[in-house]
Design an enzyme around this catalytic site. Sequence first.
Site, PDB file in Angstrom:
ATOM      1  N   GLY A  53      68.522 -40.997 -62.601  1.00 41.83           N
ATOM      2  CA  GLY A  53      67.907 -41.423 -63.859  1.00 41.83           C
ATOM      3  C   GLY A  53      67.175 -40.335 -64.614  1.00 41.83           C
ATOM      4  N   ASP A 112      57.797 -48.062 -62.755  1.00 43.93           N
ATOM      5  CA  ASP A 112      57.887 -49.513 -62.922  1.00 43.93           C
ATOM      6  C   ASP A 112      56.930 -50.148 -61.906  1.00 43.93           C
ATOM      7  OD1 ASP A 112      59.010 -51.922 -63.912  1.00 43.93           O
ATOM      8  OD2 ASP A 112      60.532 -51.928 -62.367  1.00 43.93           O
ATOM      9  N   LYS A 140      55.997 -48.518 -67.444  1.00 45.08           N
ATOM     10  CA  LYS A 140      55.841 -49.967 -67.677  1.00 45.08           C
ATOM     11  C   LYS A 140      54.620 -50.410 -66.888  1.00 45.08           C
ATOM     12  CE  LYS A 140      60.691 -51.375 -67.671  1.00 45.08           C
ATOM     13  NZ  LYS A 140      61.652 -52.214 -66.937  1.00 45.08           N
ATOM     14  N   PHE A 161      64.159 -54.486 -69.813  1.00 47.42           N
ATOM     15  CA  PHE A 161      65.092 -53.605 -69.105  1.00 47.42           C
ATOM     16  C   PHE A 161      65.724 -52.660 -70.119  1.00 47.42           C
ATOM     17  CE2 PHE A 161      69.026 -52.219 -67.194  1.00 47.42           C
ATOM     18  CZ  PHE A 161      68.570 -51.824 -65.945  1.00 47.42           C
ATOM     19  N   ASP A 168      70.311 -46.207 -66.620  1.00 48.95           N
ATOM     20  CA  ASP A 168      71.610 -46.892 -66.580  1.00 48.95           C
ATOM     21  C   ASP A 168      71.512 -48.396 -66.375  1.00 48.95           C
ATOM     22  OD1 ASP A 168      70.742 -46.824 -63.819  1.00 48.95           O
ATOM     23  OD2 ASP A 168      72.800 -47.323 -63.270  1.00 48.95           O
TER      24      ASP A 168
END
Length: 190
Positions: A53, A112, A140, A161, A168
């Site tokens: 990522g 996250d 987040k 999301f 991805d």
Amino acid sequence: METLQPIPNFSESDLEAILLSKEQIDERIDSLANEISNSYAGKDLTVVCVLSGALVFTADLIRKLDVPTRLDCIRADSYADATESSKPPRIASSLKTDIAGKNVLVVDDILDTGKTLSAIISHLEEFEPSSLKTCVLLDKKERRQVDIEADFSGFDIPNAFVVGYGLDFAEHYRHLPCIGALKAEFQILP
Ligand code: 5GP
Ligand code: MG
């Protein structure tokens, strides 16, 4: 009656909305790179990119740094199914280089729950770097389950999301130059 399944294009048209444009990302990375370069002035740096990522973010960030920089990569796998979700993420592939006594900056795409980054930090601490800091592009905050904050952070984002710019859904959308929330009808695995 048969229901028609929407067909994804794997392009920007599958996004509900663009959250961050290419220009906004570029501008923020300029200032993040300045912050990081100032903070490591006179030292040298080992950047650890969390694959896959953070690949796009790391590639752009390191080219704007003004300090001598080495690059290594690490990969962590979270357990996808609910029965395993209480287990910490597994380090699927570790470093190639020795970071003992080095100034290490871990670069990840998104913070996250915090489980991935804290597992990576615990793993890297075992190699005894002289300093260990973290940089994430997105945060987040409302999703956090582990007490962790990034030392350098690009943008706070709401709980949706998102894909694009390295992030991805089932390995798609990483190539998009912007970041956006994926339409709900495309968040279905084949
Ligand atoms: P954490 O362990 O902090 O819950 O999760 C971090 C990892 O989950 C990130 O590195 C990323 O791979 C994935 N992740 C969390 N939120 C999102 C999101 O909104 N979009 C995508 N594509 N991946 C996410
Ligand atoms: Mg990740």
